[in-house]
Design an enzyme around this catalytic site. Sequence first.
Site, mmCIF file in Angstrom:
data_model
loop_
_atom_site.group_PDB
_atom_site.id
_atom_site.type_symbol
_atom_site.label_atom_id
_atom_site.label_comp_id
_atom_site.label_asym_id
_atom_site.label_seq_id
_atom_site.Cartn_x
_atom_site.Cartn_y
_atom_site.Cartn_z
ATOM 1 C CG ASP A 1 -6.833 -2.033 -3.582
ATOM 2 O OD1 ASP A 1 -7.399 -1.255 -2.793
ATOM 3 O OD2 ASP A 1 -5.678 -2.447 -3.429
ATOM 4 C CB SER B 1 -0.956 -0.042 1.202
ATOM 5 O OG SER B 1 -1.985 0.890 1.049
ATOM 6 C CG HIS C 1 -5.998 -2.093 0.095
ATOM 7 N ND1 HIS C 1 -5.209 -1.519 -0.885
ATOM 8 C CD2 HIS C 1 -5.413 -1.776 1.270
ATOM 9 C CE1 HIS C 1 -4.209 -0.878 -0.318
ATOM 10 N NE2 HIS C 1 -4.301 -1.015 0.982
#
Length: 712
Positions: free
Chosen positions: A649, A564, A684
């Site tokens: 995501d 991330s 995600h």
Amino acid sequence: MNKKFFVFFISLIFATSCKEKSVKISMDNSIIPPKAEKIPVQLEKHGDIRIDNYYWLNERDNPEVIDYLERENDYNDKVTAHTKDFQKRLFEEMKSRIKEDDESVPYKFNGYWYISRYEEGKDYPVYTRKKDSLKAPEEILFDCNKMAEGHSFFNLKGINISPDNKLAAFGIDTVGRRKYIIQIKNLETGDILPVKIDNVTGGSTWANDNKTLFYTRKDEQTLRSDKIYKHVLGKKVEDDKLVYNENDETFSAFVYKTKSEKYIVFGSYSTLTTEYSFISADKPDEKLTVFHPRERGLEYNISHFEDSFYVLTNADGATNFKLMKTPETSTIKENWEEVIPHREDVLLEDIDIFKEYLVVSERNKGLNQIRIIRWDGNADYYLPFDNETYSAYTTTNLDFDTDILRYNYNSLTTPRSTIDFNMKTKEKEIKKEQEVLGGNFDKNDYASERVWATAQDGTKIPISMVYKKGIKKNGKNPLLLYAYGSYGSTIDPYFSTIRLSLLNRGFIYAIAHIRGGEYLGRQWYEDGKILKKKNTFTDYIDCSKYLIDEKYTSSNHLYAMGGSAGGLLMGAIVNMAPKLYNGVVAAVPFVDVVTTMLDESIPLTTGEYDEWGNPNEKEFYDYIKSYSPYDNVIGQDYPNMLVTTGLHDSQVQYWEPAKWVAKLRELKTDKNILLLHTNMEAGHGGASGRFEALKEVAEEYAFILDLEGIKE
């Protein structure tokens, strides 16, 4: 504050006596990597023109986009075909250490003991409760294994029991985009009520009347949680009343009930600012009272006790936060009185309130501390911890009238323990210690340490490490360096049974506590954001150089990993110092920073301006562009790289890593491995099942181990 994501070139001069060459993976030259079509799009801002040849990849519904992602997946499968059996063995190895028929330590709330458990061979938890006694019959609230049937992704969150214990609201996501549907279960009959509230955060809050439910809805496009509604049982969802609307696009909203159960609190937050309103939980139709109007840069959190609110805040320059108190009838800042003052060397992170005690979670020199204070002033002490690589934090403490504090403790070498501590007698009881199955784990076989690297500006950067005893500092050890470094999120040293698969094969595992997190206090975060963001990247590089200089490893055996915003870190360091690393794993990486931060329709963008800067202003545009990984890919050699993403995501859109890989393929001058793996059914967080998620870790570990020449 409650427990809660450029290129400039530098000379790479580092001493190492290690002369061996890094392992090269022989590749079948007949396996041709995918080539994304170049369709130039001109992007202009502040008179600056960027040409994005792969902008078209953000067309989620374009069949050619899906085709490209699937071709990348096929390429990944072919290149790593020789590791598939190894991946399976790693998966089984990691799975074998996990107690499959495991259950949580029970906690009591409102007359019931609540327990979650896993059953052997199953991916999802079963949520249960028992009335009054642990010997009472088990009542199954939710069996997520049954609920997940027919779904490739499943996540249940926000289980919220009504005050009379008869109803449970809960949120379900079956896509992975974190757009939940709230439903309500009648716990007496087992029936699911005909109520479906879609596009919500998943959490909810009952008023004390057992029929009014508050929830937060998301903007359909940006997914910003901006509206709080009130649903009354028996009425149509379409008739739900809007209670709070957050119009500022840089803020998001949420709702919760105080531990005292007296108030329902409506919160709104941005990176730098918070604001709260509240109503009586007994009067759900009451007009909201603003606790204190928002002021830019003022952060505060509130807890209720007796006739007062306790306020954790950075008011008046309290960078590391202080604790204040104010009457519940007079809550504006002018009435706040100091309880615990601000300290330059101690970060005040959180509080837990009990009838007789105030429990304070602090961080001093990077280490967790738990402080216990009696309200009557007769006791004030810290729980003793004597390690430099541990993590300790309070957990589920819903019972107000008790002497028992529940907290978790673990370290890089010690499995997690759940501990009940008697704050009166100072006796502790270990309720559960994480089991490591397989019969060959002994924590005494491993060692941990904390070392300090010197950054280019002279700042000392801590690194926590763990390894199997007996390693030699000769530069030949494979080392995986993990970091995050954004949003003030701190990666504490923690135990992992999964990580043993690396340690037992001779790896050193290290966490770089770089600026951008809050490991050394709030200023540590401030020095790694906005116009100081590059400190995050250079800190990581300097930690890497330190580990090489001290002969823990060498560039031939050093591996980098981050996800991330930590994937942004990976993107920056491979542009800046590619020769330091033999391999890099970038998970769901945030790499197209300029374009994303200029697109206000993308989820999270507007709320991120205080983290990265608003590129609509030229100063921030120029600075972000100077490090944005996608904008700074050039014709140079890059390390071996594995990049992962999820099609659904909601935080880092799939097209960022996809575009990045396409551009790397076009410009890089090496013949090292570059792989993109897109999970076409997840978001995600990757796969949803506990064992499915292990398969993704096995893929990452196999990639690194294969580069190191380790096949077993």
